[in-house]
Write a protein that holds these residues in place. Sequence first.
Motif, PDB file in Angstrom:
ATOM      1  N   CYS A 230       1.138  -0.730  -0.211  1.00 12.55           N
ATOM      2  CA  CYS A 230       0.284   0.270  -0.482  1.00 12.55           C
ATOM      3  C   CYS A 230       0.922   1.244   0.175  1.00 12.55           C
ATOM      4  O   CYS A 230       2.059   0.999   0.782  1.00 12.55           O
ATOM      5  CB  CYS A 230      -0.999   0.200   1.039  1.00 12.55           C
ATOM      6  SG  CYS A 230      -1.926   1.547   1.454  1.00 12.55           S
ATOM      7  N   ILE A 231       0.430   2.219  -1.066  1.00 12.52           N
ATOM      8  CA  ILE A 231       1.404   3.445  -0.601  1.00 12.52           C
ATOM      9  C   ILE A 231       0.776   5.243  -0.400  1.00 12.52           C
ATOM     10  O   ILE A 231       0.686   5.718  -0.064  1.00 12.52           O
ATOM     11  CB  ILE A 231       1.521   3.756  -2.719  1.00 12.52           C
ATOM     12  CG1 ILE A 231       0.149   4.192  -3.443  1.00 12.52           C
ATOM     13  CG2 ILE A 231       2.306   3.376  -2.769  1.00 12.52           C
ATOM     14  CD1 ILE A 231       1.061   5.166  -4.641  1.00 12.52           C
ATOM     15  N   GLY A 232      -0.409   4.602   0.427  1.00 10.39           N
ATOM     16  CA  GLY A 232      -1.183   5.025   1.167  1.00 10.39           C
ATOM     17  C   GLY A 232      -2.040   6.913   0.329  1.00 10.39           C
ATOM     18  O   GLY A 232      -1.433   7.465   0.507  1.00 10.39           O
ATOM     19  N   CYS A 233      -2.253   6.070  -0.532  1.00  8.63           N
ATOM     20  CA  CYS A 233      -2.799   7.055  -1.841  1.00  8.63           C
ATOM     21  C   CYS A 233      -3.879   7.673  -1.078  1.00  8.63           C
ATOM     22  O   CYS A 233      -4.225   8.718  -1.881  1.00  8.63           O
ATOM     23  CB  CYS A 233      -2.231   6.777  -3.069  1.00  8.63           C
ATOM     24  SG  CYS A 233      -3.915   5.416  -3.410  1.00  8.63           S
ATOM     25  N   GLY A 234      -4.542   6.812  -0.285  1.00  9.80           N
ATOM     26  CA  GLY A 234      -5.710   7.780   0.048  1.00  9.80           C
ATOM     27  C   GLY A 234      -7.343   7.072  -1.977  1.00  9.80           C
ATOM     28  O   GLY A 234      -8.444   7.532  -1.057  1.00  9.80           O
ATOM     29  N   SER A 235      -7.322   7.024  -2.635  1.00  9.64           N
ATOM     30  CA  SER A 235      -7.850   6.677  -3.314  1.00  9.64           C
ATOM     31  C   SER A 235      -8.772   5.048  -3.285  1.00  9.64           C
ATOM     32  O   SER A 235     -10.150   5.789  -3.638  1.00  9.64           O
ATOM     33  CB  SER A 235      -6.669   5.761  -4.721  1.00  9.64           C
ATOM     34  OG  SER A 235      -6.657   6.744  -5.402  1.00  9.64           O
ATOM     35  N   CYS A 236      -8.684   4.944  -2.058  1.00  6.08           N
ATOM     36  CA  CYS A 236      -9.619   4.261  -1.888  1.00  6.08           C
ATOM     37  C   CYS A 236     -11.092   4.425  -1.304  1.00  6.08           C
ATOM     38  O   CYS A 236     -12.086   4.410  -1.092  1.00  6.08           O
ATOM     39  CB  CYS A 236      -8.643   2.569  -1.679  1.00  6.08           C
ATOM     40  SG  CYS A 236      -7.943   2.691   0.059  1.00  6.08           S
ATOM     41  N   MET A 270      -6.460   7.110   5.185  1.00  2.20           N
ATOM     42  CA  MET A 270      -4.858   5.874   4.249  1.00  2.20           C
ATOM     43  C   MET A 270      -4.138   7.107   4.484  1.00  2.20           C
ATOM     44  O   MET A 270      -2.760   7.018   3.708  1.00  2.20           O
ATOM     45  CB  MET A 270      -5.410   5.309   3.673  1.00  2.20           C
ATOM     46  CG  MET A 270      -7.005   4.698   3.535  1.00  2.20           C
ATOM     47  SD  MET A 270      -6.466   3.322   4.360  1.00  2.20           S
ATOM     48  CE  MET A 270      -4.083   2.413   3.819  1.00  2.20           C
ATOM     49  N   TYR A 291      -3.561   1.165   6.680  1.00  3.07           N
ATOM     50  CA  TYR A 291      -4.704  -0.306   5.775  1.00  3.07           C
ATOM     51  C   TYR A 291      -5.379  -0.902   7.472  1.00  3.07           C
ATOM     52  O   TYR A 291      -6.995  -1.199   7.264  1.00  3.07           O
ATOM     53  CB  TYR A 291      -3.814  -0.433   4.986  1.00  3.07           C
ATOM     54  CG  TYR A 291      -4.532  -1.646   4.464  1.00  3.07           C
ATOM     55  CD1 TYR A 291      -6.008  -0.667   3.006  1.00  3.07           C
ATOM     56  CD2 TYR A 291      -4.928  -3.165   4.617  1.00  3.07           C
ATOM     57  CE1 TYR A 291      -6.654  -2.135   2.593  1.00  3.07           C
ATOM     58  CE2 TYR A 291      -5.623  -3.916   3.845  1.00  3.07           C
ATOM     59  CZ  TYR A 291      -6.791  -2.952   2.651  1.00  3.07           C
ATOM     60  OH  TYR A 291      -6.873  -3.819   1.851  1.00  3.07           O
ATOM     61  N   CYS A 322      -7.731   1.182  -6.355  1.00  2.00           N
ATOM     62  CA  CYS A 322      -6.247   0.715  -5.977  1.00  2.00           C
ATOM     63  C   CYS A 322      -5.547   0.542  -7.084  1.00  2.00           C
ATOM     64  O   CYS A 322      -5.450  -0.428  -8.086  1.00  2.00           O
ATOM     65  CB  CYS A 322      -6.416  -0.291  -5.416  1.00  2.00           C
ATOM     66  SG  CYS A 322      -5.031  -0.609  -4.316  1.00  2.00           S
ATOM     67  N   PRO A 323      -4.016   1.371  -7.221  1.00  4.05           N
ATOM     68  CA  PRO A 323      -3.006   1.130  -8.128  1.00  4.05           C
ATOM     69  C   PRO A 323      -2.550   0.349  -7.748  1.00  4.05           C
ATOM     70  O   PRO A 323      -1.689  -0.033  -8.531  1.00  4.05           O
ATOM     71  CB  PRO A 323      -2.550   2.975  -7.611  1.00  4.05           C
ATOM     72  CG  PRO A 323      -2.777   3.727  -6.912  1.00  4.05           C
ATOM     73  CD  PRO A 323      -4.448   2.657  -6.291  1.00  4.05           C
ATOM     74  N   GLU A 324      -2.177  -0.076  -6.593  1.00  2.00           N
ATOM     75  CA  GLU A 324      -1.337  -0.925  -6.455  1.00  2.00           C
ATOM     76  C   GLU A 324      -2.263  -2.569  -6.705  1.00  2.00           C
ATOM     77  O   GLU A 324      -2.371  -4.000  -5.308  1.00  2.00           O
ATOM     78  CB  GLU A 324      -1.113  -0.596  -4.517  1.00  2.00           C
ATOM     79  CG  GLU A 324      -0.057  -0.067  -4.400  1.00  2.00           C
ATOM     80  CD  GLU A 324       1.247   0.179  -5.266  1.00  2.00           C
ATOM     81  OE1 GLU A 324       1.899  -0.911  -5.550  1.00  2.00           O
ATOM     82  OE2 GLU A 324       1.357   0.717  -6.435  1.00  2.00           O
ATOM     83  N   ILE A 326      -4.804  -3.730  -4.678  1.00  2.00           N
ATOM     84  CA  ILE A 326      -5.214  -4.180  -3.679  1.00  2.00           C
ATOM     85  C   ILE A 326      -6.038  -4.308  -3.286  1.00  2.00           C
ATOM     86  O   ILE A 326      -7.453  -3.390  -3.232  1.00  2.00           O
ATOM     87  CB  ILE A 326      -5.143  -3.350  -1.934  1.00  2.00           C
ATOM     88  CG1 ILE A 326      -3.296  -3.422  -2.018  1.00  2.00           C
ATOM     89  CG2 ILE A 326      -5.543  -3.922  -0.770  1.00  2.00           C
ATOM     90  CD1 ILE A 326      -2.564  -2.147  -1.229  1.00  2.00           C
TER      91      ILE A 326
HETATM   92  S1  SF4 Z   1      -6.005   2.706  -2.436  1.00  2.00           S
HETATM   93 FE1  SF4 Z   1      -4.687   1.177  -2.134  1.00  2.00          FE
HETATM   94  S2  SF4 Z   1      -2.660   1.725  -2.508  1.00  2.00           S
HETATM   95 FE2  SF4 Z   1      -3.944   3.762  -2.107  1.00  2.00          FE
HETATM   96  S3  SF4 Z   1      -4.284   3.802   0.298  1.00  2.00           S
HETATM   97 FE3  SF4 Z   1      -6.072   2.252  -0.680  1.00  2.00          FE
HETATM   98  S4  SF4 Z   1      -5.381   0.705  -0.229  1.00  2.00           S
HETATM   99 FE4  SF4 Z   1      -3.405   1.647  -0.954  1.00  2.00          FE
END
Ligand code: SF4
Length: 349
Positions: A230-236, A270, A291, A322-324, A326
Amino acid sequence: MKHAQTYQLNVDEMNGFFEQLSEKYDIYAPVRISCGGRYAKDDSIIYQPINTYQEIEFHERSTYPLKEVLTPITQTLFYFTEDEFKESKSPQKDILIFGRACDINSIKIQDQIYLKNGNIEDYFYKRIRDKVKFILMDCPEQFEGCFCCSVGANKTDMQSLAVSDNNGSAYVQVYDSDFANYFAKYAAVNHEIQPPLKNELKVDYPVIDNLELANKLKEHPMWKEFDARCIGCGSCTVSCSTCTCFETTDIVYTQNAHIGERRRTCSSCMIDGFDKVASGQSFRKKTSEKYRYKILHKVYGYNARFHTGPMCVGCGRCSARCPELISYPATLNKLSQAIKEIKGGVQHD
Ligand code: SF4
Ligand code: SF4
């Protein structure tokens, strides 16, 4: 489910209906924005005011959720000078919003936080919420990662109308007597719009029924992998139908810091800085801790406070954004497994 008559209207008739509605209502629906997405050639589907039936995107999940009509990503609450303030304009007309069952049900969770949390009603939320009615969108197709049936969000009784797109015509089911007059000139047809009863993805939504179990889960090694992923981007959370966190910021216009506007902007547990307190300390520094907090709040913390079930309607947007890559459902399945391990006495180093 409330009883309702159904009518079949062609596109021109639907547009005539919208024109009549426009005297009293602003209508919002998911609209496709060509090349407006995350990557250069991606589209995005966002909630916007519409005038015609053809503008509505029926066949793909909207990128961002219905909540954006009520709580936009950023909004001005009021304008201020040294010694007075002026409230931002409230909506002039009533509002009709197209949404799927999960999206409409998510507004129960928004209502819980903005209207029933600590017996204080959020003034700016209430002034728009009081004007809103919903049009349920039929959901015959499964979108990747949806699991509304696993959290009981596949059915709703909050709709005034329901609409099913039928390739060049629309079935309209009328639940709210305020709209009955619009359809007096049409003959009712024998068609019932059915909710989705099964998703391809089935999620065993975990149940955490006590604080001791929640505390043991905090210590479980399942969270460690998210430090790397997780990159902590907050998209989710921005794309989540049920997340509600925001921050307020005063924007000043000139060198006089007493003249400006106060804005409310969507925030996220996040991202760095969300949990920073006045002394400058942060309590969840690692992304795995952020997370873990988000997941346990959705599965345990919200329900422990309000006793209304999980803080999730299974819309699947968090995983899609989620760009990763997850997956929230995969995390829920890991959490269910961790609960089994804890209950079975399994120890981890
Ligand atoms: S969208 Fe994915 S990478 Fe970004 S904060 Fe949420 S779980 Fe982490
Ligand atoms: S947690 Fe994910 S699936 Fe649940 S409501 Fe939020 S975006 Fe939808």
